[in-house]
Scaffold this motif. Sequence first.
Motif, PDB file in Angstrom:
ATOM      1  N   ALA A  27       1.928  -9.478  17.572  1.00  0.00           N
ATOM      2  CA  ALA A  27       0.428  -9.135  17.611  1.00  0.00           C
ATOM      3  C   ALA A  27       0.348  -7.947  16.649  1.00  0.00           C
ATOM      4  O   ALA A  27      -0.537  -7.823  15.836  1.00  0.00           O
ATOM      5  N   ALA A  28       1.152  -7.144  16.828  1.00  0.00           N
ATOM      6  CA  ALA A  28       1.062  -5.979  15.905  1.00  0.00           C
ATOM      7  C   ALA A  28       1.480  -6.111  14.607  1.00  0.00           C
ATOM      8  O   ALA A  28       0.445  -5.589  13.550  1.00  0.00           O
ATOM      9  N   SER A  29       2.090  -6.976  14.235  1.00  0.00           N
ATOM     10  CA  SER A  29       2.357  -7.391  12.713  1.00  0.00           C
ATOM     11  C   SER A  29       1.345  -7.997  12.185  1.00  0.00           C
ATOM     12  O   SER A  29       0.813  -7.953  10.870  1.00  0.00           O
ATOM     13  N   THR A  30       0.719  -8.949  12.901  1.00  0.00           N
ATOM     14  CA  THR A  30      -0.466  -9.665  12.496  1.00  0.00           C
ATOM     15  C   THR A  30      -1.549  -8.771  12.296  1.00  0.00           C
ATOM     16  O   THR A  30      -2.316  -9.113  11.383  1.00  0.00           O
ATOM     17  N   ALA A  31      -1.834  -7.741  13.104  1.00  0.00           N
ATOM     18  CA  ALA A  31      -2.700  -6.836  12.860  1.00  0.00           C
ATOM     19  C   ALA A  31      -2.541  -6.009  11.581  1.00  0.00           C
ATOM     20  O   ALA A  31      -3.579  -5.750  10.837  1.00  0.00           O
ATOM     21  N   LEU A  32      -1.293  -5.859  11.416  1.00  0.00           N
ATOM     22  CA  LEU A  32      -0.951  -5.059  10.045  1.00  0.00           C
ATOM     23  C   LEU A  32      -1.231  -5.908   8.857  1.00  0.00           C
ATOM     24  O   LEU A  32      -1.896  -5.132   7.865  1.00  0.00           O
ATOM     25  N   LEU A  33      -0.971  -7.166   9.030  1.00  0.00           N
ATOM     26  CA  LEU A  33      -1.272  -7.980   8.013  1.00  0.00           C
ATOM     27  C   LEU A  33      -2.886  -8.372   7.764  1.00  0.00           C
ATOM     28  O   LEU A  33      -3.334  -8.207   6.451  1.00  0.00           O
ATOM     29  N   ASP A  34      -3.339  -8.329   8.745  1.00  0.00           N
ATOM     30  CA  ASP A  34      -4.888  -8.623   8.640  1.00  0.00           C
ATOM     31  C   ASP A  34      -5.339  -7.278   8.035  1.00  0.00           C
ATOM     32  O   ASP A  34      -6.448  -7.443   7.017  1.00  0.00           O
ATOM     33  N   ASN A  35      -5.003  -6.120   8.547  1.00  0.00           N
ATOM     34  CA  ASN A  35      -5.510  -4.646   7.796  1.00  0.00           C
ATOM     35  C   ASN A  35      -5.044  -4.823   6.245  1.00  0.00           C
ATOM     36  O   ASN A  35      -6.127  -4.335   5.369  1.00  0.00           O
ATOM     37  N   ALA A  36      -4.078  -5.093   5.962  1.00  0.00           N
ATOM     38  CA  ALA A  36      -3.676  -5.261   4.572  1.00  0.00           C
ATOM     39  C   ALA A  36      -4.391  -6.045   3.684  1.00  0.00           C
ATOM     40  O   ALA A  36      -4.993  -5.681   2.571  1.00  0.00           O
ATOM     41  N   GLU A  37      -4.468  -7.248   4.157  1.00  0.00           N
ATOM     42  CA  GLU A  37      -5.391  -8.305   3.390  1.00  0.00           C
ATOM     43  C   GLU A  37      -6.890  -7.614   3.322  1.00  0.00           C
ATOM     44  O   GLU A  37      -7.374  -8.022   2.186  1.00  0.00           O
ATOM     45  N   GLN A  38      -7.541  -7.467   4.405  1.00  0.00           N
ATOM     46  CA  GLN A  38      -8.832  -6.962   4.280  1.00  0.00           C
ATOM     47  C   GLN A  38      -9.154  -5.988   3.120  1.00  0.00           C
ATOM     48  O   GLN A  38      -9.859  -6.106   2.342  1.00  0.00           O
ATOM     49  N   GLN A  39      -8.327  -4.869   3.200  1.00  0.00           N
ATOM     50  CA  GLN A  39      -8.371  -3.777   2.296  1.00  0.00           C
ATOM     51  C   GLN A  39      -8.172  -4.172   1.105  1.00  0.00           C
ATOM     52  O   GLN A  39      -8.610  -3.959  -0.157  1.00  0.00           O
ATOM     53  N   LEU A  40      -7.151  -5.185   0.737  1.00  0.00           N
ATOM     54  CA  LEU A  40      -6.567  -5.527  -0.573  1.00  0.00           C
ATOM     55  C   LEU A  40      -7.813  -6.435  -1.162  1.00  0.00           C
ATOM     56  O   LEU A  40      -8.445  -6.185  -2.420  1.00  0.00           O
ATOM     57  N   MET A  41      -8.379  -7.490  -0.545  1.00  0.00           N
ATOM     58  CA  MET A  41      -9.500  -8.287  -0.845  1.00  0.00           C
ATOM     59  C   MET A  41     -10.684  -7.792  -1.137  1.00  0.00           C
ATOM     60  O   MET A  41     -11.500  -7.875  -1.981  1.00  0.00           O
ATOM     61  N   LYS A  42     -10.985  -6.541  -0.580  1.00  0.00           N
ATOM     62  CA  LYS A  42     -12.144  -5.655  -0.794  1.00  0.00           C
ATOM     63  C   LYS A  42     -12.024  -5.012  -2.147  1.00  0.00           C
ATOM     64  O   LYS A  42     -12.903  -4.908  -2.690  1.00  0.00           O
ATOM     65  N   THR A  43     -10.786  -4.546  -2.378  1.00  0.00           N
ATOM     66  CA  THR A  43     -10.497  -3.573  -3.426  1.00  0.00           C
ATOM     67  C   THR A  43     -10.267  -4.298  -4.673  1.00  0.00           C
ATOM     68  O   THR A  43     -10.661  -3.963  -5.853  1.00  0.00           O
ATOM     69  N   ALA A  44      -9.705  -5.561  -4.770  1.00  0.00           N
ATOM     70  CA  ALA A  44      -8.909  -6.254  -5.705  1.00  0.00           C
ATOM     71  C   ALA A  44      -9.962  -6.557  -6.899  1.00  0.00           C
ATOM     72  O   ALA A  44     -11.002  -7.435  -6.152  1.00  0.00           O
ATOM     73  N   THR A  45     -10.106  -6.718  -8.087  1.00  0.00           N
ATOM     74  CA  THR A  45     -11.012  -7.176  -9.005  1.00  0.00           C
ATOM     75  C   THR A  45     -10.171  -7.885 -10.142  1.00  0.00           C
ATOM     76  O   THR A  45      -9.974  -7.289 -11.066  1.00  0.00           O
ATOM     77  N   PRO A  46      -9.624  -9.156  -9.772  1.00  0.00           N
ATOM     78  CA  PRO A  46      -8.947  -9.867 -10.487  1.00  0.00           C
ATOM     79  C   PRO A  46      -9.747 -10.153 -12.035  1.00  0.00           C
ATOM     80  O   PRO A  46     -10.735 -10.495 -11.997  1.00  0.00           O
ATOM     81  N   ARG A  47      -8.711  -9.824 -13.118  1.00  0.00           N
ATOM     82  CA  ARG A  47      -9.461 -10.200 -14.439  1.00  0.00           C
ATOM     83  C   ARG A  47      -8.213 -11.051 -15.375  1.00  0.00           C
ATOM     84  O   ARG A  47      -7.043 -10.737 -14.903  1.00  0.00           O
ATOM     85  N   ALA A  48      -8.321 -11.555 -16.210  1.00  0.00           N
ATOM     86  CA  ALA A  48      -7.383 -12.173 -17.051  1.00  0.00           C
ATOM     87  C   ALA A  48      -8.040 -12.348 -18.385  1.00  0.00           C
ATOM     88  O   ALA A  48      -9.049 -12.576 -18.433  1.00  0.00           O
ATOM     89  N   VAL A  49      -6.998 -12.589 -19.406  1.00  0.00           N
ATOM     90  CA  VAL A  49      -7.489 -12.854 -20.604  1.00  0.00           C
ATOM     91  C   VAL A  49      -6.093 -13.854 -21.329  1.00  0.00           C
ATOM     92  O   VAL A  49      -5.205 -13.441 -20.797  1.00  0.00           O
ATOM     93  N   TRP A  50      -6.806 -14.770 -22.144  1.00  0.00           N
ATOM     94  CA  TRP A  50      -5.521 -15.650 -22.676  1.00  0.00           C
ATOM     95  C   TRP A  50      -5.990 -16.081 -23.914  1.00  0.00           C
ATOM     96  O   TRP A  50      -7.116 -15.895 -24.423  1.00  0.00           O
ATOM     97  N   ARG A  51      -4.949 -16.524 -24.792  1.00  0.00           N
ATOM     98  CA  ARG A  51      -5.248 -16.955 -26.175  1.00  0.00           C
ATOM     99  C   ARG A  51      -4.329 -18.074 -26.471  1.00  0.00           C
ATOM    100  O   ARG A  51      -2.852 -17.989 -26.044  1.00  0.00           O
TER     101      ARG A  51
END
Length: 221
Positions: A27-51
């Motif tokens: 349960a504690a590890s799941t809560a840690l994973l949940d917190n990490a994923e929530q903050q990451l998904m809120k912060t990340a702005t994926p961008r890419a370029v290709w040629r």
Amino acid sequence: MVRPKPQSVDRATALRYMGAAGWQPDAASTALLDNAEQQLMKTATPRAVWRRLPGTVLPLQNCGHDLERHLKGCDEVLVMTATLGSEVDTLLRRMELTDIALAATTDAMASVLLEQVCDALEEELRAELLKSGRYLTGRFAPGYGDCPLELNDEICLAADSVRGCGVAVTGQHLLAPRKSTTALLGIADHPVTGTLAGCSTCHLRETCVFRKKGTTCFSQK
């Protein structure tokens, strides 16, 4: 170009990156994973370029036998650069000062998220090329096998990564922001898969945690 985020981060792969493959979080590890994923998904702005480029444009002659085997039979290459953005770097630095367990978990999940973004883009490009009878290998990144990190410079220059997605190359041939990646993919007029690099040429072969366990990183995927 901004890229969409997946609905969630692949936790099984994130746990493998943290050395906990096959472990069922409590349960504690799941809560840690949940917190990490929530903050990451809120912060990340994926961008890419290709040629898409002719196979002779990049100086690949001294980039190792592994990349040469990967591109065998290909007359074109596709260069790709992708990132989660500098905001993720800021998030990780803040966590490293306040909660090292959360920082390590978020770091692993960010690596997985970047890989998922690249997987989705690769499949889009593969489907688009197939419409014109062209086939695509998998991704091959500098630093993999005996391919030198210096190739990052050429890929980012060819893809115009600074303007295209905000990724620069440091004097040590690393990428900034930190959660960024480059890749080369071969293009051919017949089905191609590319070739995985082997342990014998890997820069990390002496310290590899997978080899210590009697397996390999590619056998885990």
